[in-house]
Design an enzyme around this catalytic site. Sequence first.
Site, PDB file in Angstrom:
ATOM      1  N   HIS A   1     -13.052  -1.422  -8.098  1.00 21.04           N
ATOM      2  CA  HIS A   1     -14.076  -0.579  -8.609  1.00 21.04           C
ATOM      3  C   HIS A   1     -13.842   0.901  -8.183  1.00 21.04           C
ATOM      4  CE1 HIS A   1     -15.972  -0.924  -3.996  1.00 21.04           C
ATOM      5  NE2 HIS A   1     -14.662  -0.444  -4.218  1.00 21.04           N
TER       6      HIS A   1
ATOM      7  N   ASP B   1       0.967  -1.018  -0.011  1.00 22.91           N
ATOM      8  CA  ASP B   1       0.069   0.086  -0.016  1.00 22.91           C
ATOM      9  C   ASP B   1       0.710   1.394   0.114  1.00 22.91           C
ATOM     10  OD1 ASP B   1      -2.193   1.825   0.276  1.00 22.91           O
ATOM     11  OD2 ASP B   1      -3.281   0.118   1.137  1.00 22.91           O
TER      12      ASP B   1
ATOM     13  N   LYS C   1      -8.986  -6.840  -2.948  1.00 25.91           N
ATOM     14  CA  LYS C   1     -10.383  -6.644  -2.436  1.00 25.91           C
ATOM     15  C   LYS C   1     -10.916  -5.314  -2.541  1.00 25.91           C
ATOM     16  CE  LYS C   1     -11.254  -6.166   1.720  1.00 25.91           C
ATOM     17  NZ  LYS C   1     -12.537  -5.218   1.639  1.00 25.91           N
TER      18      LYS C   1
ATOM     19  N   ASP D   1       3.486   2.118  -4.900  1.00 24.98           N
ATOM     20  CA  ASP D   1       2.261   2.611  -5.670  1.00 24.98           C
ATOM     21  C   ASP D   1       2.212   1.134  -6.556  1.00 24.98           C
ATOM     22  OD1 ASP D   1       0.458   3.387  -7.233  1.00 24.98           O
ATOM     23  OD2 ASP D   1       1.188   5.364  -7.189  1.00 24.98           O
ATOM     24  N   MET D   2       0.779   0.708  -6.545  1.00 24.57           N
ATOM     25  CA  MET D   2       0.590  -0.517  -7.339  1.00 24.57           C
ATOM     26  C   MET D   2       0.692  -0.226  -8.557  1.00 24.57           C
ATOM     27  SD  MET D   2      -3.613  -0.963  -6.600  1.00 24.57           S
ATOM     28  CE  MET D   2      -4.541   0.671  -7.112  1.00 24.57           C
TER      29      MET D   2
END
Length: 368
Positions: free
Chosen positions: A272, A232, A268, A254-255
């Site tokens: 969205h 995260d 998870k 940072d993804m």
Amino acid sequence: MEKEQQAGHGKLPHEQLLLQASTELMNLSLGYARSMALGCTAKLGVADAIHRAGGRATLHDLHAALSLHPTKLPFLRRVMRVLVASGVFAQVEEEEEDHYRLTPVSSLLVTAGDGGGRSLLPLVLFQLSPLCVTPATSMAEWLRSGGEEETAFEMVHGVGLWGACSRAPDLGELFNDAMAADSRFIMDMAINGSGRQVFDKITSMVDVAGGTGAAARAVAAAFPHIKCTVLDLPHVIDSIPADHGDVVQFVAGDMMDFIPKADALLLKFVLHDWSDEDCIKILKRCKEAIIPSRAAGGKIIIIDVVVGSSSEAICQGTQQLFDLIISVLTPGKERDEEEWRKIFKEAGFTKYKISPVLGFRSIIEVFL
């Protein structure tokens, strides 16, 4: 005279239709009061008060336990009446004085005892906080705006949701507590229910945008052989005590730029929050990070909404509400299967499996 009466009766069905319509309109326009009543009891700790009273409490018991002013008793009665009618609490009639009990709904607001690990109270408090509610009251103004702000949230708060959480530690804590509560609950349901087989054959897992690690901890506790890592942003990882005392590893990053390698990656309630373009970028980063061994997992595990996945009216309605509020708060949206398939394909994936086993949410396995 008889013709006039017949004419009057002829209008009756239309008049009744309008009266019914006006009742429905009032119910819809006052629906926010039901949510605010829920928020009121959540803040006061009514569910915990009933739980501490042995599972049953009269109105006077609650009034005393919550230390409310004597003049507030009639208003508390009104709040409880609305929530009894909504199924949040149950009211049992007795000769001396009625008492209230918990229902399955309000049991999820209990923070004490055995039920505390499944409590969704922090999530409810977040969703009913001014942080979320104020932008929702400004949807019309945002729709009329020139498009400078990407979301109604940004228009109201002057910054996007992630910026607000990073700039204000108290808001970040509110959000992280909400996500942690939801993670503990949904992972408990998945691991101890129909989703357990999803974790078969996995030896390592990265919880991407995993917050304070609640989901990863649940997996590590249930499957000690799985090495769990949480990725995260730095301000989130920095909020975690250095002596957290568990086997989960935490990585700041940072993804969008980098994801540590593992057999499986968990997303998870992440995708969205993002546009299709950003989701494709995230999924491509995931593909780079997956260790290419189908025998050892080799997949992405997505827990999210698949619009239309359930035929139950309550699930369909909740999916629609989530789609709306997510679009108020973030640039993202909830997706149906075709929309999911499209972004998977654009990211280079062709095989996936949807398991609608988590109420209004589903588990989606995306394979290399």
